[in-house]
Scaffold this active site. Structure first.
Site, PDB file in Angstrom:
ATOM      1  N   LYS A 196       0.857  -1.186   0.000  1.00 14.61           N
ATOM      2  CA  LYS A 196       0.000   0.000   0.000  1.00 14.61           C
ATOM      3  C   LYS A 196       0.893   1.236   0.000  1.00 14.61           C
ATOM      4  O   LYS A 196       1.690   1.445   0.917  1.00 14.61           O
ATOM      5  CB  LYS A 196      -0.914   0.011   1.218  1.00 14.61           C
ATOM      6  CG  LYS A 196      -1.877   1.191   1.236  1.00 14.61           C
ATOM      7  CD  LYS A 196      -2.812   1.107   2.438  1.00 14.61           C
ATOM      8  CE  LYS A 196      -3.786   2.271   2.474  1.00 14.61           C
ATOM      9  NZ  LYS A 196      -4.702   2.196   3.627  1.00 14.61           N
ATOM     10  N   LYS A 219       0.922  10.161   5.669  1.00 21.79           N
ATOM     11  CA  LYS A 219       1.080   8.765   6.067  1.00 21.79           C
ATOM     12  C   LYS A 219       2.356   8.140   5.508  1.00 21.79           C
ATOM     13  O   LYS A 219       2.458   6.920   5.398  1.00 21.79           O
ATOM     14  CB  LYS A 219      -0.153   7.969   5.630  1.00 21.79           C
ATOM     15  CG  LYS A 219      -1.458   8.516   6.214  1.00 21.79           C
ATOM     16  CD  LYS A 219      -2.645   7.611   5.930  1.00 21.79           C
ATOM     17  CE  LYS A 219      -3.915   8.165   6.570  1.00 21.79           C
ATOM     18  NZ  LYS A 219      -5.069   7.245   6.436  1.00 21.79           N
ATOM     19  N   GLU A 235       7.816  -6.841   1.444  1.00 23.80           N
ATOM     20  CA  GLU A 235       6.611  -6.752   2.270  1.00 23.80           C
ATOM     21  C   GLU A 235       5.710  -7.969   2.056  1.00 23.80           C
ATOM     22  O   GLU A 235       5.202  -8.562   3.015  1.00 23.80           O
ATOM     23  CB  GLU A 235       5.835  -5.468   1.937  1.00 23.80           C
ATOM     24  CG  GLU A 235       6.456  -4.187   2.460  1.00 23.80           C
ATOM     25  CD  GLU A 235       6.115  -3.930   3.920  1.00 23.80           C
ATOM     26  OE1 GLU A 235       5.527  -4.822   4.575  1.00 23.80           O
ATOM     27  OE2 GLU A 235       6.434  -2.828   4.406  1.00 23.80           O
ATOM     28  N   LYS A 250      -2.233  -1.459  -3.690  1.00 24.58           N
ATOM     29  CA  LYS A 250      -3.088  -0.277  -3.622  1.00 24.58           C
ATOM     30  C   LYS A 250      -2.226   0.970  -3.697  1.00 24.58           C
ATOM     31  O   LYS A 250      -1.260   1.074  -2.932  1.00 24.58           O
ATOM     32  CB  LYS A 250      -3.885  -0.296  -2.305  1.00 24.58           C
ATOM     33  CG  LYS A 250      -4.883   0.837  -2.153  1.00 24.58           C
ATOM     34  CD  LYS A 250      -5.631   0.718  -0.823  1.00 24.58           C
ATOM     35  CE  LYS A 250      -6.648   1.836  -0.680  1.00 24.58           C
ATOM     36  NZ  LYS A 250      -7.380   1.780   0.607  1.00 24.58           N
ATOM     37  N   SER A 276     -10.394   5.254  -4.983  1.00 23.50           N
ATOM     38  CA  SER A 276     -11.357   6.337  -5.203  1.00 23.50           C
ATOM     39  C   SER A 276     -10.881   7.361  -6.219  1.00 23.50           C
ATOM     40  O   SER A 276     -11.676   7.856  -7.026  1.00 23.50           O
ATOM     41  CB  SER A 276     -11.654   7.017  -3.872  1.00 23.50           C
ATOM     42  OG  SER A 276     -10.466   7.564  -3.307  1.00 23.50           O
ATOM     43  N   TYR A 315     -15.206   0.324  -7.070  1.00 28.16           N
ATOM     44  CA  TYR A 315     -16.524   0.946  -6.919  1.00 28.16           C
ATOM     45  C   TYR A 315     -17.379   0.721  -8.163  1.00 28.16           C
ATOM     46  O   TYR A 315     -18.590   0.935  -8.128  1.00 28.16           O
ATOM     47  CB  TYR A 315     -16.357   2.447  -6.665  1.00 28.16           C
ATOM     48  CG  TYR A 315     -15.580   2.760  -5.410  1.00 28.16           C
ATOM     49  CD1 TYR A 315     -16.209   2.836  -4.174  1.00 28.16           C
ATOM     50  CD2 TYR A 315     -14.198   2.975  -5.454  1.00 28.16           C
ATOM     51  CE1 TYR A 315     -15.495   3.111  -3.010  1.00 28.16           C
ATOM     52  CE2 TYR A 315     -13.474   3.252  -4.298  1.00 28.16           C
ATOM     53  CZ  TYR A 315     -14.125   3.319  -3.085  1.00 28.16           C
ATOM     54  OH  TYR A 315     -13.404   3.587  -1.949  1.00 28.16           O
TER      55      TYR A 315
END
Length: 326
Positions: A196, A219, A235, A250, A276, A315
Site C-alpha cells: 500500500k 502517512k 513486504e 493499492k 477512489s 466501486y
C-alpha cells in the site's frame, strides 16, 4: 516478415479476436467496494465520487441482494461513523455492536452467498485520521497492532469472511493470524494490503469515510514510497510467511508493474484496489464527454487482469457486472 506475417489477420472478426484473446474479465473477478454509514439517511452521496453513496444498513441490505443477483462474489465494506464516536485510539473499532459488525450481519442475512471483506485499520475511527495510535507525532507500531488484533477479532466474531489489514504496520499479519487461530477462527482469511503506497489517489475515499478534514500530517512513515518496487516484494514475502492468504496492491492502475511483479513471484492470489481517485478521474472525464466512460471502465478493469491480478476491488463492480452479464 511482412507480407507473410500480417498480425491484423486475427483481428478481422469478433470470433477470431475471441479465439486468440489472452485475458478475460468476468464477474468473478469483481469485489464491490461500499461505504456504510451510521447516518439516519438511507443514502448520502459522496460528492467527490459521482454515483457512489454512503449506505445505511437498510440500503446496504439492498446492495448485498443486488450483488448476489449480479453474481458478484464479495463486498468490501468501509465505515463512515458519527464524529462523536471517534477518539485518539479508534476505540469504536472494537465495539462488537458497532457499525462494522452490524454491517457484516446485515450482508450475511440479506445475501448469504456474498463474501464479506472488512478493512482492518483505525483511520475511520480516529480523531486524527491516521491508521494507528499516535505517540506524540508518530504512529506507535506495536500499540497499533494490539488495536488491530482486537478489531480483527470483533469482525471475525461478527461473521466476517476475510479480514483485510490496510494499516501497513510491521508484524500485524502474524499477530492477527495467531489471534484468529487462538479464538477458533481457523477459516477466516487474511487479505493483506501488503503493498500500500503513500499515494495522492486516496482523496475522495477520505471524504467518503470522513477522515479528510481530520487528517494531521501525512502517512509516509508507514505507507510505502511510490518510488520503490523491491520493497513491495519484501513486504509481500513477509506477510505470506506470517499467514496472509492473499495480498493487495493499492492503488491499482498506477502500480500495474507491482501487480505483475508480485503475481509472477508468489503463488498466492494478488488483488488490486482500483481506488477512489482512479474512479473519480474516470467519472469526471466521462461527465465532460472527454472519454467513453463505460468503455474506459471496462478497459481499466481488464488491465488489472492483464497485469496478473486475481481480482479487483472496485466501486465500479455493479456497473461492470451488468455489462459483463449482458
Amino acid at each position: 516478415m511482412y507480407p507473410s506475417t500480417r498480425l491484423r489477420r486475427t483481428r478481422q472478426a469478433d470470433w477470431s479476436r475471441r479465439l486468440v484473446r489472452q485475458n478475460t474479465l468476468t464477474v468473478n473477478d469483481l469485489i464491490w467496494s461500499v461505504v456504510v454509514s451510521d447516518t439516519a439517511d438511507p443514502v448520502e452521496p459522496v460528492m467527490a465520487m459521482p454515483g457512489v453513496d454512503r449506505l445505511s444498513l437498510s440500503a446496504l441490505a439492498k446492495a448485498a441482494k443486488e450483488a448476489q443477483d449480479l453474481g458478484i462474489p464479495a463486498m468490501a465494506i468501509f465505515p463512515h461513523i458519527d464524529p462523536a464516536k471517534k477518539d485518539d485510539s479508534g476505540s469504536e473499532a472494537l465495539n462488537p455492536d458497532g457499525l462494522v459488525p452490524n454491517a457484516i450481519r446485515t450482508i450475511k442475512e440479506a445475501a448469504p452467498n456474498v463474501g464479506v471483506i472488512c478493512d482492518v485499520a483505525l483511520d475511520p475511527f480516529t480523531t486524527h485520521g491516521h491508521d494507528g495510535v499516535l505517540d506524540g507525532d508518530r504512529i506507535a507500531n506495536d500499540a497499533t497492532v494490539e488495536q488491530l488484533v482486537a478489531q480483527a477479532l470483533v469482525q471475525a466474531q461478527a461473521g466476517c469472511d476475510v479480514v483485510a489489514p490496510s494499516d501497513m504496520m510491521d508484524g500485524r499479519i502474524g499477530t492477527i493470524r495467531d489471534a484468529l487461530e487462538a479464538d477458533g477462527h481457523h477459516d477466516t482469511m487474511i487479505l493483506s494490503y501488503a503493498a500500500k503506497y503513500a499515494s495522492g489517489f486516496y482523496g475522495p475515499y477520505r471524504e467518503a469515510i470522513g477522515s479528510a478534514a481530520a487528517l494531521k500530517g501525512d502517512k509516509q512513515t508507514y505507507q510505502m514510497d511510490p518510488a520503490n518496487r523491491d520493497e513491495a516484494i519484501r513486504e509481500v514475502e513477509l506477510d505470506i510467511a506470517e499467514g496472509a492468504d492473499m495480498v493487495m496492491v493499492k492503488p491499482g492502475l498506477p502500480y500495474l508493474d507491482i501487480v505483475r511483479a508480485l503475481s509472477d513471484t508468489f503463488p498466492v492470489p494478488v488483488y488490486a484496489f482500483q481506488v477512489s481517485g482512479e474512479y473519480a478521474m474516470i467519472e469526471a472525464a466521462a461527465a465532460n464527454a472527454w472519454i467513453d466512460g463505460e468503455r474506459v471502465m471496462m478497459e481499466s478493469l481488464l488491465a488489472f487482469k492483464r497485469a496478473g491480478a486475481a481480482g479487483i476491488i472496485t466501486y465500479f463492480a455493479p456497473r461492470a457486472a451488468r455489462v459483463l452479464n449482458g
